[in-house]
Design an enzyme around this catalytic site. Structure first.
Site, PDB file in Angstrom:
ATOM      1  N   LYS A 124      -5.701 -10.646  -8.703  1.00 49.14           N
ATOM      2  CA  LYS A 124      -6.794 -10.968  -7.814  1.00 49.14           C
ATOM      3  C   LYS A 124      -8.023 -10.155  -8.205  1.00 49.14           C
ATOM      4  CE  LYS A 124      -7.334 -10.156  -3.128  1.00 49.14           C
ATOM      5  NZ  LYS A 124      -6.897  -9.967  -1.742  1.00 49.14           N
ATOM      6  N   LYS A 136     -12.650  -4.654  -7.624  1.00 47.24           N
ATOM      7  CA  LYS A 136     -13.462  -3.689  -8.368  1.00 47.24           C
ATOM      8  C   LYS A 136     -12.600  -2.598  -8.974  1.00 47.24           C
ATOM      9  CE  LYS A 136     -18.060  -3.932  -6.654  1.00 47.24           C
ATOM     10  NZ  LYS A 136     -19.207  -3.136  -6.252  1.00 47.24           N
ATOM     11  N   LYS A 175       0.826  -1.216   0.000  1.00 47.03           N
ATOM     12  CA  LYS A 175       0.000   0.000   0.000  1.00 47.03           C
ATOM     13  C   LYS A 175       0.854   1.256   0.000  1.00 47.03           C
ATOM     14  CE  LYS A 175      -4.433  -1.425   0.393  1.00 47.03           C
ATOM     15  NZ  LYS A 175      -5.406  -1.795   1.405  1.00 47.03           N
TER      16      LYS A 175
END
Ligand code: TRP
Length: 337
Positions: A198, A201, A118
């Protein structure tokens, strides 16, 4: 109060908040089964506070939270048998996170794969909340003394750290917390329909839980399969095909065996294989689509569930915090004279 072992889990409200097939097969379906077994006292949160670690639009956040809560219920979590709530409605999570942070090693947080990913992905906003994310996650679990945490395999490292935090706290302040263990689904990881990453959205490669039948069919038509299998008659390799993986998760075992055999021999082409998957998907998704439509028509039902869930969760969380503050000596007492 029940004395069954507790389970806790949660998902972040991202995107529209509504969940996709990867969320369902990787975790949510498992939650529903665990609740229906009635062996546990179960709590499931929409972890909105975690979602503030990356930049977001505060105007959209309430809709995202609603979408995730609606997805939980539409997927079949029965609010009569478990508590569904919003993390930020139970401020004890935050308070416990502070205390747990004081027994968490910087070095342990630095090793977290999700933090490394991240902080790479959001270079312009590497905030300390992103860094201490796993401490809040440990607090989510430990505030309920949950011992079983159904999650996807990407959360195993965070769970290990939660156990380490519980051990450190107990060693320093006395036995308060049990050690939580992950409970993984048997479903292998579902890739996106692009077959590259993976399902998510934000990557635009997801089949969403409330996609209508037409949309599902269209998305699957373009879905990546085994690249060696271009025409009917070509031998396929189901073990490397994401469409086959979805079949194993959704289609009757006998039919899956046929598909496996006929794909390998070349008798079954990808087009027909996908058509069968559309059928399995519709069987699984139809009841969810219906429940979602009913809840959208009556949003107050979702809000009621969240309110009741938070009340139940707070009862447990407040009792834990009384114990924690007591163990840590957070009170005034005149010294002996
Ligand atoms: N970190 C989890 C995820 O990204 C979400 C989460 C937050 C969670 N707190 C939790 C999962 C506690 C299980 C238990 O998926």
């Amino acid at each position: 109060m029940s004395n069954r072992p507790r389970i806790f889990s949660g998902m972040q409200p991202t995107g529209s908040g509504e969940l996709h097939l990867g969320n369902y097969l990787g975790a949510l379906r498992n939650w529903v089964e665990l609740v229906d077994q009635q062996k546990y006292e179960a709590l499931f949160a929409v972890v909105d506070s975690h979602a503030t670690t990356v930049e977001y639009d505060p105007k959209q956040m309430p809709h995202r939270i609603f979408g995730t809560a609606l997805s939980y219920l539409a997927a079949g979590l029965d609010p009569e048998r478990c508590s569904v709530f919003i993390q930020s409605d139970v401020p004890e999570h935050m308070e416990l996170a502070w205390y747990l942070g004081t027994v968490t090693a910087m070095g342990d947080l630095q090793r977290m794969t999700q933090f490394k990913e991240k902080s790479d992905q959001y270079k312009q906003n590497v905030n300390s909340g992103l860094f201490t994310y796993p401490v809040l996650m440990a607090a989510d679990i430990l505030v309920y003394k949950a011992t079983v945490v159904p999650v996807g395999d990407d959360q195993v490292q965070h769970l290990e750290l939660s156990r380490e935090i519980a051990r450190r706290f107990n060693a320093r302040y006395g036995q308060v917390f049990p050690e939580p263990k992950p409970l993984l689904t048997k479903t292998p990881r579902i890739m996106g329909i692009d077959g590259k990453a993976k399902m998510s959205k934000s990557r635009g490669n997801s089949i969403d839980l409330f996609d209508d039948a037409k949309t599902v069919e269209k998305k699957l038509k373009g879905a990546f399969t085994d690249p060696a299998k271009l025409r009917l008659g070509d031998a396929g390799h189901p073990e490397i095909c994401n469409v086959f993986t979805m079949h194993t998760a959704l289609t009757d075992a006998a039919l899956v065996a046929d598909i496996d055999r006929d794909c390998r021999s070349g008798a079954l082409g990808c087009g027909d294989c996908k058509k069968r998957l559309v059928q399995s998907l519709n069987t699984a998704l139809d009841p969810m689509r219906e429940r979602a439509a009913a809840l959208r028509a009556e949003p107050a039902r979702v809000l009621d569930v969240l309110r009741d869930g938070a009340a139940r969760a707070r009862e447990i969380a407040q009792a834990t915090l009384v114990e924690v503050r007591d163990a840590m000596g957070m009170r005034a007492e005149a010294p002996p004279r």
